[in-house]
Scaffold this motif. Sequence first.
Motif, PDB file in Angstrom:
ATOM      1  N   UNK A  34       0.871  -1.185   0.000  1.00  0.00           N
ATOM      2  CA  UNK A  34       0.000   0.000   0.000  1.00  0.00           C
ATOM      3  C   UNK A  34       0.909   1.237   0.000  1.00  0.00           C
ATOM      4  N   UNK A  35       1.111   1.839  -1.207  1.00  0.00           N
ATOM      5  CA  UNK A  35       2.066   2.937  -1.337  1.00  0.00           C
ATOM      6  C   UNK A  35       1.331   4.225  -1.699  1.00  0.00           C
ATOM      7  N   UNK A  36       1.083   5.045  -0.704  1.00  0.00           N
ATOM      8  CA  UNK A  36       0.396   6.299  -0.943  1.00  0.00           C
ATOM      9  C   UNK A  36       1.392   7.414  -1.233  1.00  0.00           C
ATOM     10  N   UNK A  37       0.973   8.353  -2.109  1.00  0.00           N
ATOM     11  CA  UNK A  37       1.808   9.505  -2.441  1.00  0.00           C
ATOM     12  C   UNK A  37       0.931  10.545  -3.128  1.00  0.00           C
ATOM     13  N   UNK A  38       1.415  11.757  -3.237  1.00  0.00           N
ATOM     14  CA  UNK A  38       0.726  12.815  -3.963  1.00  0.00           C
ATOM     15  C   UNK A  38       1.351  12.938  -5.348  1.00  0.00           C
ATOM     16  N   UNK A  39       0.518  12.858  -6.398  1.00  0.00           N
ATOM     17  CA  UNK A  39       1.010  12.916  -7.770  1.00  0.00           C
ATOM     18  C   UNK A  39       0.334  14.047  -8.531  1.00  0.00           C
ATOM     19  N   UNK A  40       0.906  14.458  -9.643  1.00  0.00           N
ATOM     20  CA  UNK A  40       0.322  15.564 -10.415  1.00  0.00           C
ATOM     21  C   UNK A  40      -1.052  15.206 -10.972  1.00  0.00           C
ATOM     22  N   UNK A  41      -1.926  16.203 -11.032  1.00  0.00           N
ATOM     23  CA  UNK A  41      -3.227  16.063 -11.683  1.00  0.00           C
ATOM     24  C   UNK A  41      -3.143  16.637 -13.091  1.00  0.00           C
ATOM     25  N   UNK A  42      -4.093  16.243 -13.933  1.00  0.00           N
ATOM     26  CA  UNK A  42      -4.214  16.866 -15.253  1.00  0.00           C
ATOM     27  C   UNK A  42      -4.873  18.238 -15.120  1.00  0.00           C
ATOM     28  N   UNK A  43      -5.736  18.383 -14.146  1.00  0.00           N
ATOM     29  CA  UNK A  43      -6.379  19.677 -13.895  1.00  0.00           C
ATOM     30  C   UNK A  43      -5.320  20.749 -13.654  1.00  0.00           C
ATOM     31  N   UNK A  44      -5.572  21.926 -14.196  1.00  0.00           N
ATOM     32  CA  UNK A  44      -4.715  23.105 -14.022  1.00  0.00           C
ATOM     33  C   UNK A  44      -3.386  23.007 -14.768  1.00  0.00           C
ATOM     34  N   UNK A  45      -3.255  22.034 -15.664  1.00  0.00           N
ATOM     35  CA  UNK A  45      -2.017  21.885 -16.436  1.00  0.00           C
ATOM     36  C   UNK A  45      -2.171  22.522 -17.816  1.00  0.00           C
ATOM     37  N   UNK A  46      -1.029  22.860 -18.411  1.00  0.00           N
ATOM     38  CA  UNK A  46      -0.993  23.338 -19.795  1.00  0.00           C
ATOM     39  C   UNK A  46      -0.567  22.189 -20.686  1.00  0.00           C
ATOM     40  N   UNK A  47      -1.369  21.924 -21.721  1.00  0.00           N
ATOM     41  CA  UNK A  47      -1.115  20.807 -22.639  1.00  0.00           C
ATOM     42  C   UNK A  47      -0.815  21.366 -24.027  1.00  0.00           C
ATOM     43  N   UNK A  48       0.268  20.902 -24.608  1.00  0.00           N
ATOM     44  CA  UNK A  48       0.665  21.297 -25.955  1.00  0.00           C
ATOM     45  C   UNK A  48       0.408  20.128 -26.898  1.00  0.00           C
ATOM     46  N   UNK A  49      -0.437  20.336 -27.907  1.00  0.00           N
ATOM     47  CA  UNK A  49      -0.741  19.305 -28.900  1.00  0.00           C
ATOM     48  C   UNK A  49       0.029  19.624 -30.174  1.00  0.00           C
ATOM     49  N   UNK A  50       0.938  18.749 -30.554  1.00  0.00           N
ATOM     50  CA  UNK A  50       1.757  18.948 -31.751  1.00  0.00           C
ATOM     51  C   UNK A  50       1.207  18.058 -32.863  1.00  0.00           C
ATOM     52  N   UNK A  51       0.599  18.708 -33.864  1.00  0.00           N
ATOM     53  CA  UNK A  51      -0.067  17.984 -34.944  1.00  0.00           C
ATOM     54  C   UNK A  51      -1.568  18.157 -34.804  1.00  0.00           C
ATOM     55  N   UNK A  52      -2.028  19.398 -34.935  1.00  0.00           N
ATOM     56  CA  UNK A  52      -3.433  19.681 -34.644  1.00  0.00           C
ATOM     57  C   UNK A  52      -4.293  19.492 -35.893  1.00  0.00           C
ATOM     58  N   UNK A  53      -4.542  18.210 -36.199  1.00  0.00           N
ATOM     59  CA  UNK A  53      -5.501  17.855 -37.236  1.00  0.00           C
ATOM     60  C   UNK A  53      -6.744  17.293 -36.580  1.00  0.00           C
ATOM     61  N   UNK A  54      -7.392  16.336 -37.244  1.00  0.00           N
ATOM     62  CA  UNK A  54      -8.629  15.786 -36.689  1.00  0.00           C
ATOM     63  C   UNK A  54      -8.377  15.016 -35.400  1.00  0.00           C
ATOM     64  N   UNK A  55      -7.248  14.303 -35.303  1.00  0.00           N
ATOM     65  CA  UNK A  55      -6.939  13.586 -34.062  1.00  0.00           C
ATOM     66  C   UNK A  55      -6.593  14.577 -32.962  1.00  0.00           C
ATOM     67  N   UNK A  56      -5.797  15.591 -33.291  1.00  0.00           N
ATOM     68  CA  UNK A  56      -5.463  16.595 -32.294  1.00  0.00           C
ATOM     69  C   UNK A  56      -6.689  17.296 -31.756  1.00  0.00           C
ATOM     70  N   UNK A  57      -7.635  17.601 -32.643  1.00  0.00           N
ATOM     71  CA  UNK A  57      -8.877  18.228 -32.214  1.00  0.00           C
ATOM     72  C   UNK A  57      -9.675  17.291 -31.308  1.00  0.00           C
TER      73      UNK A  57
END
Length: 326
Positions: free
Chosen positions: A141-164
């Motif tokens: 049982x290994x508890x820890x605090x890890x990063x959330x996706x919330x409040x993060x900046x995401x860079x999408x490289x290749x913004x076509x139909x899949x990127x959208x």
Amino acid sequence: MASATTGPAGTAPRAAADVWLPIPADEIDGLPESLTYHHWDGDTDFPADPADCAFYVVPYMKGPEVSVRPLRHMTGVRVVQTLTAGVDHVTPALPDLPRGARLCNARGVHDASTAELALALTLASLRRIPEFVRAQQDGEWRQAVHPALADRTVLIVGYGSIGSAIEDRLVPFEVEEVLRVARTSRTTARGGVHALTELPRLLPCADVVILCTPLTADTRGLAGEDFLARMKDGAVLVNVARGGVVDTKALLAELESGRLRAALDVTDPEPLPPGHPLWQAPGALISPHVGGATTALRPRAKRLLRRQLNLWAAGDPVGNVVAVAD
């Protein structure tokens, strides 16, 4: 595009032309009855004379050698249709195709599946899911605090139909910002899309960088030493594009230093051989190129083939054309 017996594309309906399909024709409703269908999914034996094939649908996930094997004999082919968004496994055969033959991709077929996996890999890497799996296997049982996706900046490289489609799935997770990059800049309903030349400025801003760009001469090795060095400490690189978009040696150096993490559905080399250092690299999560391999593939592939073959049989231009043989 010219047919075997008539002038340019769209000038006359086709009749009795041979079509090679990796899905049996009787499993696809609404195909034009005027065409002759042969089922071929990469078997050793061909189902008919390749010279008679006018419309070739490339088998899915059979590798480049199988994909192009019949093409050298398809002297009358007019359309080569992949079931993948990328066509790098077929483009080497383009110079050998008859003049005017169209190469079409499967834009739209893999949007849902690949976007799902991109999100799953991102969350799994940020929330350290592989570490939970190892802890479960060890009964710890290994508890820890890890990063959330919330409040993060995401860079999408290749913004076509899949990127959208990836952005569609990011929005409900309360990300701080989505930065979009494509070959050239443009404006969308969601906001601006930056050109590739702006990557050096954008990379230090991103907590997550998702690669979904096609593999071309311009993008091969794009995520190299300089690209990775510009990513912020602790950032995650997610690759659902092609392995060759990333410089594996440069990525390994960053992973082994512990500065970056990576979640990779594609690798270079691929398949990743036993004993390759990426398997054991700290902070690396690897899936075996399964971005499009879900139950969502087949119904979308059938819809694409039905649409393309009805257009072609009627003498109308097909869609999704990415290259034309000279």
